[in-house]
Design a protein around this motif. Structure first.
Motif, PDB file in Angstrom:
ATOM      1  N   GLU A  70     -11.829  -3.111  -0.022  1.00 24.01           N
ATOM      2  CA  GLU A  70     -10.943  -3.900   0.844  1.00 24.01           C
ATOM      3  C   GLU A  70     -11.109  -3.532   2.319  1.00 24.01           C
ATOM      4  O   GLU A  70     -10.884  -4.362   3.189  1.00 24.01           O
ATOM      5  CB  GLU A  70      -9.483  -3.696   0.425  1.00 24.01           C
ATOM      6  CG  GLU A  70      -9.155  -4.295  -0.934  1.00 24.01           C
ATOM      7  CD  GLU A  70      -7.730  -3.979  -1.370  1.00 24.01           C
ATOM      8  OE1 GLU A  70      -7.050  -3.215  -0.643  1.00 24.01           O
ATOM      9  OE2 GLU A  70      -7.299  -4.485  -2.416  1.00 24.01           O
ATOM     10  N   GLY A  71     -11.451  -2.283   2.587  1.00 28.66           N
ATOM     11  CA  GLY A  71     -11.609  -1.859   3.960  1.00 28.66           C
ATOM     12  C   GLY A  71     -10.275  -1.547   4.615  1.00 28.66           C
ATOM     13  O   GLY A  71      -9.220  -1.507   3.972  1.00 28.66           O
TER      14      GLY A  71
ATOM     15  N   PRO B 168     -11.416   5.658   7.550  1.00 29.06           N
ATOM     16  CA  PRO B 168     -10.676   5.680   6.279  1.00 29.06           C
ATOM     17  C   PRO B 168     -11.570   5.614   5.053  1.00 29.06           C
ATOM     18  O   PRO B 168     -11.267   6.235   4.035  1.00 29.06           O
ATOM     19  CB  PRO B 168      -9.772   4.449   6.392  1.00 29.06           C
ATOM     20  CG  PRO B 168      -9.536   4.294   7.855  1.00 29.06           C
ATOM     21  CD  PRO B 168     -10.842   4.681   8.499  1.00 29.06           C
ATOM     22  N   ARG B 169     -12.689   4.899   5.142  1.00 28.40           N
ATOM     23  CA  ARG B 169     -13.555   4.768   3.977  1.00 28.40           C
ATOM     24  C   ARG B 169     -14.112   6.126   3.539  1.00 28.40           C
ATOM     25  O   ARG B 169     -14.375   6.332   2.353  1.00 28.40           O
ATOM     26  CB  ARG B 169     -14.684   3.780   4.253  1.00 28.40           C
ATOM     27  CG  ARG B 169     -15.643   4.180   5.362  1.00 28.40           C
ATOM     28  CD  ARG B 169     -16.676   3.078   5.611  1.00 28.40           C
ATOM     29  NE  ARG B 169     -17.390   2.737   4.392  1.00 28.40           N
ATOM     30  CZ  ARG B 169     -18.470   3.386   3.970  1.00 28.40           C
ATOM     31  NH1 ARG B 169     -18.938   4.406   4.673  1.00 28.40           N
ATOM     32  NH2 ARG B 169     -19.070   3.035   2.859  1.00 28.40           N
TER      33      ARG B 169
ATOM     34  N   ARG C 139       0.839  -1.197   0.000  1.00 28.84           N
ATOM     35  CA  ARG C 139       0.000   0.000   0.000  1.00 28.84           C
ATOM     36  C   ARG C 139       0.880   1.255   0.000  1.00 28.84           C
ATOM     37  O   ARG C 139       0.557   2.244  -0.678  1.00 28.84           O
ATOM     38  CB  ARG C 139      -0.924  -0.018   1.213  1.00 28.84           C
ATOM     39  CG  ARG C 139      -1.914   1.142   1.278  1.00 28.84           C
ATOM     40  CD  ARG C 139      -2.928   1.104   0.156  1.00 28.84           C
ATOM     41  NE  ARG C 139      -3.798  -0.058   0.229  1.00 28.84           N
ATOM     42  CZ  ARG C 139      -4.907  -0.145   0.959  1.00 28.84           C
ATOM     43  NH1 ARG C 139      -5.286   0.897   1.698  1.00 28.84           N
ATOM     44  NH2 ARG C 139      -5.642  -1.236   0.931  1.00 28.84           N
ATOM     45  N   ILE C 140       1.978   1.232   0.745  1.00 30.04           N
ATOM     46  CA  ILE C 140       2.907   2.365   0.760  1.00 30.04           C
ATOM     47  C   ILE C 140       3.449   2.623  -0.644  1.00 30.04           C
ATOM     48  O   ILE C 140       3.495   3.761  -1.117  1.00 30.04           O
ATOM     49  CB  ILE C 140       4.071   2.109   1.748  1.00 30.04           C
ATOM     50  CG1 ILE C 140       3.568   2.188   3.189  1.00 30.04           C
ATOM     51  CG2 ILE C 140       5.203   3.108   1.523  1.00 30.04           C
ATOM     52  CD1 ILE C 140       4.578   1.735   4.222  1.00 30.04           C
TER      53      ILE C 140
ATOM     54  N   GLU D  46     -10.384   4.219  -9.547  1.00 35.34           N
ATOM     55  CA  GLU D  46     -10.590   2.786  -9.358  1.00 35.34           C
ATOM     56  C   GLU D  46      -9.749   2.248  -8.202  1.00 35.34           C
ATOM     57  O   GLU D  46     -10.168   1.341  -7.482  1.00 35.34           O
ATOM     58  CB  GLU D  46     -10.258   2.048 -10.654  1.00 35.34           C
ATOM     59  CG  GLU D  46     -11.262   2.338 -11.765  1.00 35.34           C
ATOM     60  CD  GLU D  46     -10.857   1.752 -13.104  1.00 35.34           C
ATOM     61  OE1 GLU D  46      -9.682   1.330 -13.244  1.00 35.34           O
ATOM     62  OE2 GLU D  46     -11.709   1.700 -14.010  1.00 35.34           O
ATOM     63  N   GLU D  47      -8.560   2.831  -8.005  1.00 38.84           N
ATOM     64  CA  GLU D  47      -7.723   2.437  -6.870  1.00 38.84           C
ATOM     65  C   GLU D  47      -8.417   2.790  -5.552  1.00 38.84           C
ATOM     66  O   GLU D  47      -8.435   1.994  -4.602  1.00 38.84           O
ATOM     67  CB  GLU D  47      -6.360   3.126  -6.973  1.00 38.84           C
ATOM     68  CG  GLU D  47      -5.504   2.568  -8.108  1.00 38.84           C
ATOM     69  CD  GLU D  47      -4.447   3.542  -8.613  1.00 38.84           C
ATOM     70  OE1 GLU D  47      -4.321   4.646  -8.034  1.00 38.84           O
ATOM     71  OE2 GLU D  47      -3.754   3.206  -9.591  1.00 38.84           O
ATOM     72  N   SER D  48      -8.998   3.979  -5.479  1.00 35.99           N
ATOM     73  CA  SER D  48      -9.713   4.377  -4.264  1.00 35.99           C
ATOM     74  C   SER D  48     -10.949   3.510  -4.051  1.00 35.99           C
ATOM     75  O   SER D  48     -11.282   3.157  -2.914  1.00 35.99           O
ATOM     76  CB  SER D  48     -10.115   5.857  -4.340  1.00 35.99           C
ATOM     77  OG  SER D  48      -8.979   6.688  -4.288  1.00 35.99           O
TER      78      SER D  48
END
Length: 250
Positions: A246-247, A175-176, A118-119, A238-240
């Protein structure tokens, strides 16, 4: 696997091979996507124009209205430059949060691997948005126009600072919320670039030369360059959306 049809409803989940082969492949980000050819770029622009916009959240709509009040409803390169200043901020917040999480959870090997991926994704997203900012800045300078200091230097910094604190608070609380706001923002940018190219057919014959072509990729015309940036914004969206599905990393 990735649905090759332009504008397909499924999320873009093209995969980047794992270097050691012992872990599931990770999704390909906008920064790692090969530059599209002219025919493909036109196809993807038409797909964007035909696709409905997301149902934007109240906060996203407030941000877009604020931009229109400050810079007008008309699409301009100067306005895109302001958008790109703001665009990097969520990825910076997510990367820093992932580093902090990695410090706490580094003993959990499987989770640490996901956090590290993710980083890397967030860093690639920041870099991609940075190239957008630098390249659009080139176009503004090449136009010969001189944007006002207050509206296009001071105000964007204040806007970015405000957006940083809002996005950071949203990420801390849930985060969502942050992922959804960014998906809205990127969807808006995707459509705005596609609309701008449609509004300016003269760009089809304007050659593009950039000091950053060796890093971002070269395009024959300014129209194709802006189509590519719009396609990048779709991938960021689409990544977001994938992060939403995924949560929280646990």
């Amino acid at each position: 696997m990735h649905d090759p049809r332009p504008g397909s409803g499924s999320l873009d989940v093209r995969l980047l091979p794992s270097p050691d082969g012992d872990h599931a492949d990770r999704p390909l980000t906008a920064a790692a996507t090969p530059r599209l050819g002219r025919r493909a770029l036109r196809r993807e622009q038409l797909a964007t124009l035909a696709a409905p916009r997301r149902r934007y959240s109240l906060l996203a709509r407030l941000l877009f209205v604020t931009m229109d009040l400050l810079y007008g409803r008309r699409r301009t390169l100067e306005k895109f430059q302001v958008l790109e200043i703001v665009a990097r901020i969520p990825y910076q917040i997510w990367e820093n949060a992932a580093y902090r999480l990695l410090t706490r959870r580094h003993r959990d090997g499987a989770l640490a691997r996901r956090i590290h991926e993710r980083i890397e994704e967030n860093r690639e997203q920041q870099d991609n948005e940075q190239w957008h900012l630098l390249i659009v800045g080139e176009l503004v300078r090449a136009s010969g126009r001189k944007p006002g200091r207050v509206r296009f230097r001071v105000l964007p910094l204040l806007l970015a600072l405000s957006y940083y604190h809002v996005a950071w608070l949203m990420f801390v609380l849930a985060p969502r919320w942050s992922y959804r706001l960014n998906a809205d923002f990127e969807d808006h940018a995707e459509h705005e670039y596609a609309e701008y190219v449609t509004e300016h057919p003269e760009l089809e014959t304007v050659p593009h030369r950039s000091a950053f072509a060796d890093r971002y990729g070269a395009h024959a015309t300014v129209a194709d360059l802006l189509r590519q940036i719009g396609h990048d914004e779709r991938m960021h969206k689409e990544e977001s959306e994938r992060y939403l599905a995924e949560g929280r990393l646990r």
